[in-house]
Design a protein around this motif. Structure first.
Motif, short mmCIF file in Angstrom:
data_model
loop_
_atom_site.label_atom_id
_atom_site.label_comp_id
_atom_site.label_asym_id
_atom_site.label_seq_id
_atom_site.Cartn_x
_atom_site.Cartn_y
_atom_site.Cartn_z
N GLY A 1 0.78 -1.33 0.43
CA GLY A 1 -0.09 -0.45 -0.18
C GLY A 1 0.59 0.89 -0.12
N GLY A 2 2.40 1.24 1.00
CA GLY A 2 2.96 2.64 0.87
C GLY A 2 3.48 3.06 -1.13
N ILE A 3 3.71 1.47 -1.41
CA ILE A 3 4.25 1.27 -2.59
C ILE A 3 3.82 2.20 -3.72
N ALA A 4 2.34 1.64 -3.48
CA ALA A 4 1.28 2.17 -4.50
C ALA A 4 0.95 4.04 -3.93
N ALA A 5 0.84 4.01 -3.06
CA ALA A 5 0.69 5.46 -2.74
C ALA A 5 1.46 6.53 -3.38
N GLY A 6 2.71 6.18 -2.99
CA GLY A 6 4.06 7.31 -3.43
C GLY A 6 4.22 6.50 -5.10
N ALA A 7 4.04 5.57 -5.55
CA ALA A 7 3.43 6.13 -7.26
C ALA A 7 2.72 6.65 -7.44
N ALA A 8 1.39 6.81 -6.87
CA ALA A 8 0.13 7.47 -7.51
C ALA A 8 0.16 9.15 -7.28
N VAL A 9 1.36 9.48 -6.31
CA VAL A 9 1.81 11.14 -6.02
C VAL A 9 2.64 10.75 -7.07
N LEU A 10 3.79 9.92 -7.93
CA LEU A 10 4.80 9.96 -8.55
C LEU A 10 3.76 10.28 -9.84
N PRO A 11 4.79 11.50 -10.94
CA PRO A 11 3.71 11.94 -12.53
C PRO A 11 4.17 10.99 -13.16
N LEU A 12 3.91 10.21 -13.56
CA LEU A 12 4.63 8.22 -14.52
C LEU A 12 2.90 8.92 -15.42
N THR A 13 3.45 7.93 -16.28
CA THR A 13 2.99 7.94 -17.43
C THR A 13 1.56 6.08 -16.98
N ARG A 14 0.84 6.46 -17.77
CA ARG A 14 -0.39 5.16 -17.45
C ARG A 14 0.59 4.29 -17.39
N THR A 15 0.80 4.24 -18.16
CA THR A 15 1.77 2.77 -18.80
C THR A 15 2.45 2.29 -17.79
N VAL A 16 3.69 3.24 -17.08
CA VAL A 16 4.07 2.81 -15.80
C VAL A 16 3.51 2.07 -14.83
N GLN A 17 2.37 3.32 -14.54
CA GLN A 17 1.76 3.17 -13.40
C GLN A 17 0.83 2.39 -13.52
N HIS A 18 0.43 1.17 -14.63
CA HIS A 18 -0.32 0.19 -14.99
C HIS A 18 0.64 -1.25 -14.44
N HIS A 19 2.29 -0.96 -14.84
CA HIS A 19 2.72 -2.20 -14.78
C HIS A 19 3.00 -1.85 -13.05
N ILE A 20 3.58 -0.94 -12.70
CA ILE A 20 3.64 -1.31 -11.12
C ILE A 20 2.64 -1.50 -10.39
N ASN A 21 0.75 -1.31 -10.83
CA ASN A 21 0.13 -1.50 -10.00
C ASN A 21 -0.40 -2.96 -10.01
N GLN A 22 0.08 -3.47 -11.05
CA GLN A 22 -0.11 -5.16 -11.84
C GLN A 22 1.36 -5.72 -11.04
N VAL A 23 1.87 -4.99 -10.99
CA VAL A 23 3.44 -6.22 -10.07
C VAL A 23 2.65 -6.58 -8.60
N LEU A 24 1.84 -4.75 -8.26
CA LEU A 24 1.97 -5.41 -6.69
C LEU A 24 0.85 -5.67 -6.21
N ILE A 25 -0.46 -5.83 -7.56
CA ILE A 25 -1.78 -6.86 -7.30
C ILE A 25 -1.15 -8.46 -7.42
N VAL A 26 -0.13 -8.05 -8.49
CA VAL A 26 0.43 -9.54 -8.53
C VAL A 26 0.76 -10.48 -6.79
N TRP A 27 1.63 -9.35 -6.61
CA TRP A 27 2.67 -9.22 -4.80
C TRP A 27 1.20 -10.12 -3.89
N LEU A 28 0.71 -9.27 -3.90
CA LEU A 28 -0.17 -9.43 -2.77
C LEU A 28 -0.81 -10.60 -3.25
N ILE A 29 -1.23 -11.00 -4.35
CA ILE A 29 -2.00 -12.02 -4.79
C ILE A 29 -1.23 -13.44 -4.08
N ALA A 30 0.47 -13.58 -5.16
CA ALA A 30 1.09 -14.64 -4.53
C ALA A 30 0.97 -14.02 -2.22
#
Length: 359
Positions: A64-93
């Motif tokens: 959650g802290g990583i996701a919140a930090g990534a949301a604050v940064l001005p990232l592109t949609r693609t990068v933001q999408h990849h980060i979110n997917q990695v975090l979701i896969v991480w949580l699912i695992a």
């Protein structure tokens, strides 16, 4: 990137990461405190749940802290999408591994509570763990946008070929499930096979059943063979059982006195020897007029199969001592052999006329 990264963005990102780490530390400390209190309860299931939460909650806080930090940064949609997917896969695992630990722990707790603490039915634990991990893997694939339908179809076709190649293994697997489901044999039971092997059932896994003999040796029996063989289970339908001891006294003995003395010894052994059944009523049954003795059977109650040897040992010692004190004799087997020497036969004299020669 829509705009340049500013100092405020970095500060907010650092705060989000620090908050996630702090929350993870606090949650782990709280769950550690709960784990200590859970150990004081009789039910072991709360220990499994708290142990699983100690893994899930801190990693979820960090994610959650990583996701919140990534949301604050001005990232592109693609990068933001990849980060979110990695975090979701991480949580699912993490959730899948924790769920596998919780469910298998609960299954192990249930099997041990029903089967006794002498063993554990690992076949159910292993099957449960594989199913939970497989479901988590399919959820990860679906989250990544990979269709699982073709994969399931391929697994179905390939599973048929694997099933044909592993007939013996699958036969042992389903035989083990059938044995446990029918409650014919459970870990902790004392069994004897028609082939002569006997002992306590230590474990029933996906392929074989392990039996520990009284000599502390292990006998490994394939589940398929165990399901087909004739077997005696000395623990079911109840663990207590009776054993028979054969005794004999002389013909000059007072049988009423013998019965009374023997019953007193049985009561004493049932009350004082570990593993005996104190509430067992003495049972003495006369049954045979033997060559040199009157035979009878003494019925003893024992708590479980292996206790009979110690109880028989003490009973025979005390009965022999008590019989000597009471003057009751236990005659040794005797046999009288009569030897007769055959008498010599004397030939009968012939008539004189028998010696005359014919004319």
């Amino acid at each position: 990137m829509n705009r340049a990264v500013t100092l405020d963005d970095l500060v907010l990102t650092g705060i989000a990461l620090a908050a996630g780490l702090a929350l993870a530390f606090l949650s782990r400390t709280l769950l550690l405190w709960l784990a200590q209190h859970a150990k004081r309860t009789r039910w072991s299931g709360d220990d499994v749940l708290v142990d699983a939460l100690r893994t899930v909650v801190p990693w979820a806080a960090i994610a959650g802290g990583i996701a919140a930090g990534a949301a604050v940064l001005p990232l592109t949609r693609t990068v933001q999408h990849h980060i979110n997917q990695v975090l979701i896969v991480w949580l699912i695992a993490v959730v899948t591994l924790s769920a596998a630990r919780v469910i298998t722990g609960l299954v192990r707790t249930v099997t041990q509570s029903r089967s006794g603490v002498a063993g554990s039915a690992t076949i159910f634990v292993n099957i449960t763990r594989i199913l939970v991990l497989a479901i988590g893997f399919l959820v990860v694939l679906q989250t990544l946008g990979i269709s699982v339908a073709p994969l399931l179809t391929a697994l179905g076709v390939g599973g048929l070929a694997v099933a044909l190649a592993l007939q013996d293994t699958l036969a042992n697997l389903f035989a083990g499930i059938h044995i446990l489901a029918s409650r014919t044999v459970q870990p902790g039971d004392y069994i004897r096979l028609s082939s002569g092997e006997e002992g306590y059932v230590e474990d029933i896994n996906w392929r074989q059943t392990t039996v520990r003999q009284l000599s502390n040796n292990l006998v490994v029996i394939p589940n398929g063979q165990l399901a087909k063989t004739n077997m005696t289970n000395y623990t079911r339908p109840e663990q207590q059982l009776t054993v028979l001891v054969q005794v004999g006294v002389g013909y000059d003995s007072d049988l009423e006195h013998v019965e009374r003395v023997t019953a007193e010894v049985v009561t004493e052994v049932m009350r004082e020897i570990t593993g005996a059944v104190p509430e067992h009523e003495p049972a003495i049954r006369f049954h045979t007029f033997g060559d040199s003795r009157i035979g009878f059977t003494v019925v003893l109650g024992v708590g479980e199969f292996s206790d009979q040897y110690r109880i028989k040992h003490e009973f025979i010692k005390r009965l022999h001592k008590r019989y000597r004190q009471e003057g009751i004799t236990i005659p040794a087997p005797t046999r009288t052999v009569s030897l007769k020497q055959p008498t010599a036969t004397v030939p009968h004299p012939r008539h004189p006329e028998d010696h005359q020669l014919p004319r």
